[in-house]
Design a protein around this motif. Structure first.
Motif, PDB file in Angstrom:
ATOM      1  N   THR A 219      34.946 -49.160  48.574  1.00  0.00           N
ATOM      2  CA  THR A 219      33.888 -49.820  47.810  1.00  0.00           C
ATOM      3  C   THR A 219      32.515 -49.676  48.459  1.00  0.00           C
ATOM      4  O   THR A 219      31.502 -50.059  47.857  1.00  0.00           O
ATOM      5  CB  THR A 219      34.213 -51.314  47.626  1.00  0.00           C
ATOM      6  N   SER A 220      32.472 -49.142  49.662  1.00  0.00           N
ATOM      7  CA  SER A 220      31.177 -48.877  50.301  1.00  0.00           C
ATOM      8  C   SER A 220      30.561 -47.567  49.810  1.00  0.00           C
ATOM      9  O   SER A 220      29.356 -47.347  49.957  1.00  0.00           O
ATOM     10  CB  SER A 220      31.341 -48.805  51.823  1.00  0.00           C
ATOM     11  N   ALA A 221      31.399 -46.711  49.223  1.00  0.00           N
ATOM     12  CA  ALA A 221      30.932 -45.384  48.819  1.00  0.00           C
ATOM     13  C   ALA A 221      29.776 -45.424  47.816  1.00  0.00           C
ATOM     14  O   ALA A 221      28.783 -44.706  47.993  1.00  0.00           O
ATOM     15  CB  ALA A 221      32.109 -44.577  48.264  1.00  0.00           C
ATOM     16  N   PRO A 222      29.843 -46.261  46.751  1.00  0.00           N
ATOM     17  CA  PRO A 222      28.744 -46.239  45.771  1.00  0.00           C
ATOM     18  C   PRO A 222      27.386 -46.566  46.369  1.00  0.00           C
ATOM     19  O   PRO A 222      26.382 -45.926  46.030  1.00  0.00           O
ATOM     20  CB  PRO A 222      29.176 -47.296  44.746  1.00  0.00           C
ATOM     21  N   VAL A 223      27.316 -47.571  47.247  1.00  0.00           N
ATOM     22  CA  VAL A 223      26.017 -47.933  47.808  1.00  0.00           C
ATOM     23  C   VAL A 223      25.507 -46.836  48.734  1.00  0.00           C
ATOM     24  O   VAL A 223      24.293 -46.551  48.785  1.00  0.00           O
ATOM     25  CB  VAL A 223      26.082 -49.298  48.528  1.00  0.00           C
ATOM     26  N   LEU A 224      26.413 -46.194  49.462  1.00  0.00           N
ATOM     27  CA  LEU A 224      26.001 -45.102  50.347  1.00  0.00           C
ATOM     28  C   LEU A 224      25.474 -43.914  49.535  1.00  0.00           C
ATOM     29  O   LEU A 224      24.468 -43.297  49.899  1.00  0.00           O
ATOM     30  CB  LEU A 224      27.175 -44.659  51.226  1.00  0.00           C
ATOM     31  N   VAL A 225      26.164 -43.615  48.432  1.00  0.00           N
ATOM     32  CA  VAL A 225      25.725 -42.515  47.574  1.00  0.00           C
ATOM     33  C   VAL A 225      24.366 -42.837  46.944  1.00  0.00           C
ATOM     34  O   VAL A 225      23.464 -41.990  46.898  1.00  0.00           O
ATOM     35  CB  VAL A 225      26.771 -42.242  46.470  1.00  0.00           C
ATOM     36  N   THR A 226      24.205 -44.085  46.471  1.00  0.00           N
ATOM     37  CA  THR A 226      22.949 -44.492  45.836  1.00  0.00           C
ATOM     38  C   THR A 226      21.783 -44.416  46.811  1.00  0.00           C
ATOM     39  O   THR A 226      20.724 -43.858  46.500  1.00  0.00           O
ATOM     40  CB  THR A 226      23.065 -45.929  45.285  1.00  0.00           C
ATOM     41  N   VAL A 227      21.969 -45.000  48.002  1.00  0.00           N
ATOM     42  CA  VAL A 227      20.902 -44.984  49.005  1.00  0.00           C
ATOM     43  C   VAL A 227      20.556 -43.560  49.416  1.00  0.00           C
ATOM     44  O   VAL A 227      19.372 -43.201  49.535  1.00  0.00           O
ATOM     45  CB  VAL A 227      21.321 -45.816  50.234  1.00  0.00           C
ATOM     46  N   SER A 228      21.567 -42.733  49.623  1.00  0.00           N
ATOM     47  CA  SER A 228      21.324 -41.349  50.032  1.00  0.00           C
ATOM     48  C   SER A 228      20.583 -40.572  48.953  1.00  0.00           C
ATOM     49  O   SER A 228      19.623 -39.844  49.244  1.00  0.00           O
ATOM     50  CB  SER A 228      22.658 -40.648  50.340  1.00  0.00           C
ATOM     51  N   ALA A 229      21.014 -40.742  47.704  1.00  0.00           N
ATOM     52  CA  ALA A 229      20.385 -40.012  46.603  1.00  0.00           C
ATOM     53  C   ALA A 229      18.924 -40.416  46.438  1.00  0.00           C
ATOM     54  O   ALA A 229      18.044 -39.564  46.278  1.00  0.00           O
ATOM     55  CB  ALA A 229      21.158 -40.260  45.307  1.00  0.00           C
ATOM     56  N   LEU A 230      18.652 -41.733  46.496  1.00  0.00           N
ATOM     57  CA  LEU A 230      17.279 -42.201  46.343  1.00  0.00           C
ATOM     58  C   LEU A 230      16.412 -41.751  47.511  1.00  0.00           C
ATOM     59  O   LEU A 230      15.244 -41.388  47.334  1.00  0.00           O
ATOM     60  CB  LEU A 230      17.253 -43.728  46.221  1.00  0.00           C
ATOM     61  N   GLY A 231      16.972 -41.802  48.719  1.00  0.00           N
ATOM     62  CA  GLY A 231      16.219 -41.385  49.899  1.00  0.00           C
ATOM     63  C   GLY A 231      15.880 -39.909  49.870  1.00  0.00           C
ATOM     64  O   GLY A 231      14.748 -39.511  50.164  1.00  0.00           O
ATOM     65  N   ILE A 232      16.853 -39.088  49.506  1.00  0.00           N
ATOM     66  CA  ILE A 232      16.630 -37.638  49.436  1.00  0.00           C
ATOM     67  C   ILE A 232      15.592 -37.315  48.361  1.00  0.00           C
ATOM     68  O   ILE A 232      14.705 -36.486  48.565  1.00  0.00           O
ATOM     69  CB  ILE A 232      17.955 -36.910  49.156  1.00  0.00           C
ATOM     70  N   ARG A 233      15.690 -37.999  47.222  1.00  0.00           N
ATOM     71  CA  ARG A 233      14.728 -37.770  46.141  1.00  0.00           C
ATOM     72  C   ARG A 233      13.305 -38.119  46.575  1.00  0.00           C
ATOM     73  O   ARG A 233      12.351 -37.393  46.282  1.00  0.00           O
ATOM     74  CB  ARG A 233      15.120 -38.587  44.907  1.00  0.00           C
ATOM     75  N   ALA A 234      13.171 -39.245  47.298  1.00  0.00           N
ATOM     76  CA  ALA A 234      11.851 -39.670  47.771  1.00  0.00           C
ATOM     77  C   ALA A 234      11.272 -38.664  48.753  1.00  0.00           C
ATOM     78  O   ALA A 234      10.079 -38.335  48.697  1.00  0.00           O
ATOM     79  CB  ALA A 234      11.941 -41.051  48.407  1.00  0.00           C
ATOM     80  N   LEU A 235      12.101 -38.176  49.663  1.00  0.00           N
ATOM     81  CA  LEU A 235      11.634 -37.210  50.665  1.00  0.00           C
ATOM     82  C   LEU A 235      11.248 -35.882  50.014  1.00  0.00           C
ATOM     83  O   LEU A 235      10.268 -35.246  50.405  1.00  0.00           O
ATOM     84  CB  LEU A 235      12.714 -36.996  51.730  1.00  0.00           C
TER      85      LEU A 235
END
Length: 303
Positions: A219-235
């Motif tokens: 259940t930790s996977a969705p938040v990790l995927v969301t944070v990573s995707a948003l962070g990569i997009r911002a960068l």
């Protein structure tokens, strides 16, 4: 031919340049005469607010009454606008600004309230009362808050989503915020992050009580995927924005940031490619959909 092109004589360009400096960035496919009229009415509205404060000591904006004792002084407002003025060449000192204990959550240092009504824009800065006597509240300075918000006000009629937040965060004092601040740029990101965080919390509780600790990891996977995707997009957006700025330095030198500030998302993507920058700029000059904007940009910033 753009139906507005024939209306854009030297006098119109001069007026557009005048209002551009005051923070009215001319958007694509807009009748210049209508835009000038909107800008003029907006400043007239702001003047009536100042007259009300001078005459009666009070003025009502966004259904809230402000007193002249709450008004941000011209000296403080001028200092707060310095980053936007120096970097993006806009100086909207006409905007009413107030200190207030209301309208803002305790953890928010300031915000810009914006309404469109009867052919005019009603704009108001509200800064936390904590910033009345001190320049910094929590992690933000009042200068950074005002300069950030005025970027959105100036570009509001551009109606661009991808680089709106990166452009506003670009003048932040913090390198970390410049890169990661633009994580949220739409309506879905915050609910997605909140939902995935809640899912992780429920999974942690379920895993603890059942003894099945693998549930916590799953259940930790969705938040990790969301944070990573948003962070990569911002960068990636940050990198693209600065590539466009760097490429434009060859043509506009110290005004490159100001030029990008007036670009659409599509233009920023195109200008981020160094190989095609010169051809792209030449195309903008003759493209009917963009010729007025780029004639104005070149009049303001060409060397």
């Amino acid at each position: 031919m753009n139906t507005y092109e024939k209306k854009c004589d030297d006098d119109t360009l001069e007026k557009l340049a005048h209002f551009d400096q005051k923070g009215f960035i001319y958007p694509p496919n807009t009748d210049p005469a209508d835009y000038i009229q909107t800008a003029r009415k907006t400043i007239e509205w702001a003047d009536t607010i100042k007259e009300q404060l001078a005459d009666s000591g009070f003025a009502e904006i966004v259904d809230e009454q402000f007193s002249d004792q709450q008004e941000v002084t011209a000296e403080i407002l001028n200092l707060c606008l310095q980053p936007a003025r120096e970097r993006y060449k806009i100086n909207p000192g006409w905007v009413p600004a107030f200190f207030s204990r209301r309208l803002l959550p305790w953890y928010v240092g300031g915000a810009c309230f914006y309404f469109q009504e009867k052919g005019q824009n009603q704009v108001c800065f509200v800064l936390s009362d904590h910033l009345r006597e001190q320049e910094k509240w929590l992690i933000y300075t009042r200068q950074e808050i005002v300069s950030h918000e005025i970027c959105h006000v100036a570009r509001t009629m551009m109606e661009q989503d991808i680089f709106e937040e990166p452009i506003a965060y670009n003048i932040s004092e913090s390198g970390f915020r410049r890169r990661t601040g633009p994580v949220f740029r739409g309506n879905w990101e915050a609910p997605a992050l909140l939902g995935s965080s809640l899912f992780m919390m429920l999974g942690s509780i379920a895993g603890t009580f059942s003894g099945q600790y693998w549930i916590q990891h799953l259940t930790s996977a969705p938040v990790l995927v969301t944070v990573s995707a948003l962070g990569i997009r911002a960068l990636k957006a940050h990198k693209t924005l600065h590539s466009a700025m760097n490429n434009l330095e060859d043509y506009y030198e110290e005004n490159a940031e100001a030029v990008v500030f007036r670009c659409t998302d599509k233009e920023i993507y195109e200008l981020a490619s160094k190989k095609s920058t010169e051809k792209v700029l030449e195309r903008y000059k003759t493209d009917p959909a963009n010729s007025i904007r780029w004639t104005l940009i070149n009049q303001l910033f060409s060397l």
